[in-house]
Enzyme design. Structure first.
Site, PDB file in Angstrom:
ATOM      1  N   GLU A   1       0.827  -1.213   0.000  1.00 52.00           N
ATOM      2  CA  GLU A   1       0.000   0.000   0.000  1.00 52.00           C
ATOM      3  C   GLU A   1       0.860   1.262   0.000  1.00 52.00           C
ATOM      4  O   GLU A   1       0.508   2.256  -0.632  1.00 52.00           O
ATOM      5  CB  GLU A   1      -0.974   0.006   1.189  1.00 52.00           C
ATOM      6  CG  GLU A   1      -2.097  -1.019   1.078  1.00 52.00           C
ATOM      7  CD  GLU A   1      -2.983  -0.822  -0.157  1.00 52.00           C
ATOM      8  OE1 GLU A   1      -3.118   0.316  -0.624  1.00 52.00           O
ATOM      9  OE2 GLU A   1      -3.503  -1.829  -0.665  1.00 52.00           O
TER      10      GLU A   1
ATOM     11  N   CYS B   1     -12.934   3.740 -14.869  1.00 51.12           N
ATOM     12  CA  CYS B   1     -13.264   5.139 -14.546  1.00 51.12           C
ATOM     13  C   CYS B   1     -11.983   5.974 -14.517  1.00 51.12           C
ATOM     14  O   CYS B   1     -11.635   6.585 -13.522  1.00 51.12           O
ATOM     15  CB  CYS B   1     -14.005   5.211 -13.204  1.00 51.12           C
ATOM     16  SG  CYS B   1     -14.825   6.795 -12.955  1.00 51.12           S
TER      17      CYS B   1
ATOM     18  N   CYS C   1     -17.377   4.243 -19.770  1.00 52.75           N
ATOM     19  CA  CYS C   1     -18.635   4.163 -19.018  1.00 52.75           C
ATOM     20  C   CYS C   1     -19.522   3.026 -19.511  1.00 52.75           C
ATOM     21  O   CYS C   1     -20.262   2.432 -18.723  1.00 52.75           O
ATOM     22  CB  CYS C   1     -19.388   5.480 -19.134  1.00 52.75           C
ATOM     23  SG  CYS C   1     -18.437   6.861 -18.488  1.00 52.75           S
TER      24      CYS C   1
ATOM     25  N   CYS D   1     -25.121   6.474 -12.553  1.00 49.21           N
ATOM     26  CA  CYS D   1     -24.012   7.430 -12.406  1.00 49.21           C
ATOM     27  C   CYS D   1     -24.466   8.873 -12.659  1.00 49.21           C
ATOM     28  O   CYS D   1     -24.930   9.212 -13.755  1.00 49.21           O
ATOM     29  CB  CYS D   1     -22.886   7.063 -13.365  1.00 49.21           C
ATOM     30  SG  CYS D   1     -21.508   8.227 -13.279  1.00 49.21           S
TER      31      CYS D   1
END
Ligand code: SF4
Length: 325
Positions: free
Chosen positions: A34, A179, A186, A195
């Site tokens: 991370e 995205c 989309c 959305c």
């Protein structure tokens, strides 16, 4: 179907699987991945992550390493404060154990709220909300929300009761793949029908871009000294930019007579741009060095390449080394 359930179903079929840090609950490995993934893409991180876990298989090994070794292995990933913080945090964890909640993980050096949440989710299954760049883009668009505080509240409200790990991965994956910032796909998105940004044709506006300021420019001169196939590098003090990394010494004031100017190198930081003007000097010019400051070392090209170097030093060595190796 609720938003989280749609994302979970999508991740199962279309998300990213088999990444080297997936399929483990080891908080050390998850934390390492991370931190590396902050500001850096998955494809770049994979070989670094693999080298790190080979060399430092557990947090004790990382804590016992010298900062120089850690930064040398980090070299090329950029944002070196992350490498230094990683090392500091490893020493804390080796003494005190790995913190068990997102709130406590966020106290580690170099770990913000979103990174801490991601670690707590993947290591312990805690229901904690992430809001990294990818998650923020997905939520801002899907719900038409602009402000950060609102986005955090929304991110927390949406957390599913079950499947938090897959949901969190789905947010990351959707933001990194479909995205995307400039050209989202989309038509393949699992939440396209609900959305808000898509409905209102506001995809390009959301999330609101940070206001761009014209970045100030700083100029520095670097001294390039060569002797018997070696170059002189100095280790920068641990505070300030490139702390702990090996760089060409900086020269303040006028260039010495006889110095040869090499082509400048431009380097961008978050808060300013740096224009580096390298000056090639004949050996014997060491008096120009401010010796009181930092350790210096003559390194062969091979030694220098294995050392912890920021990108512009590597670039300059590459130029100097053409024809040498
Ligand atoms: S429909 Fe498009 S803009 Fe909306 S969340 Fe999906 S990919 Fe992003």
């Amino acid at each position: 179907m609720a938003f989280a359930q749609q994302l979970i179903a999508w991740q199962r079929r279309h998300g990213r699987h088999g990444l080297p840090w997936q399929g483990t609950r080891d908080p050390y490995r998850i934390w390492l991945s991370e931190v590396m993934l902050q500001q850096t893409q998955v494809a770049t991180v994979i070989p670094y992550y693999q080298r790190f876990v080979r060399r430092f298989p557990d947090v004790g090994a990382l804590a016992r390493a010298s900062e120089d070794d850690v930064l040398a292995l980090w070299s090329g990933l950029g944002y070196y404060a992350r490498g230094r913080n990683l090392h500091r945090a490893a020493r804390l964890i080796a003494e005190q154990g790995f913190p068990r909640t997102a709130l406590d993980i966020a106290e580690l050096p170099g770990v913000g709220r979103s990174t801490a949440a991601a670690i707590a989710v993947f290591a312990y299954g805690e229901r904690a909300a992430i809001l990294d760049g990818n998650a923020k883009r997905v939520l801002a668009r899907a719900f038409g929300v602009e402000r950060d505080e609102k986005l955090w509240a929304l991110a927390e409200r949406l957390l599913p009761k079950r499947g938090i790990e897959r949901y969190t991965q789905a947010l990351m994956d959707l933001g990194a793949t479909l995205c995307s910032r400039l050209a989202p796909s989309c038509e393949r998105c699992p939440v396209v029908r609900a959305c808000v940004a898509r409905r209102d044709e506001r995809v390009a506006e959301l999330p609101a871009p940070r206001k761009r300021r014209a970045l100030p420019q700083k100029d520095v001169q670097w001294l390039v000294l060569r002797r018997n196939g070696a170059v002189l590098l100095e280790r920068r003090p641990s505070s300030g930019i490139w702390g702990g990394l090996w760089c060409f010494p900086e020269l303040t004031g006028r260039a010495p007579a006889g110095a040869k100017r090499l082509s400048p190198i431009e380097h961008g930081f978050t808060h300013f741009r740096l224009r580096i003007r390298p000056l090639l000097l004949k050996s014997g010019s060491e008096p120009y060095l401010n010796r009181a400051r930092t350790p210096i070392s003559w390194m062969t090209f091979a030694q220098a390449e294995a050392a912890a170097l920021p990108a512009p030093v590597r670039t300059l060595l590459g130029r100097l080394g053409e024809g040498v190796r």
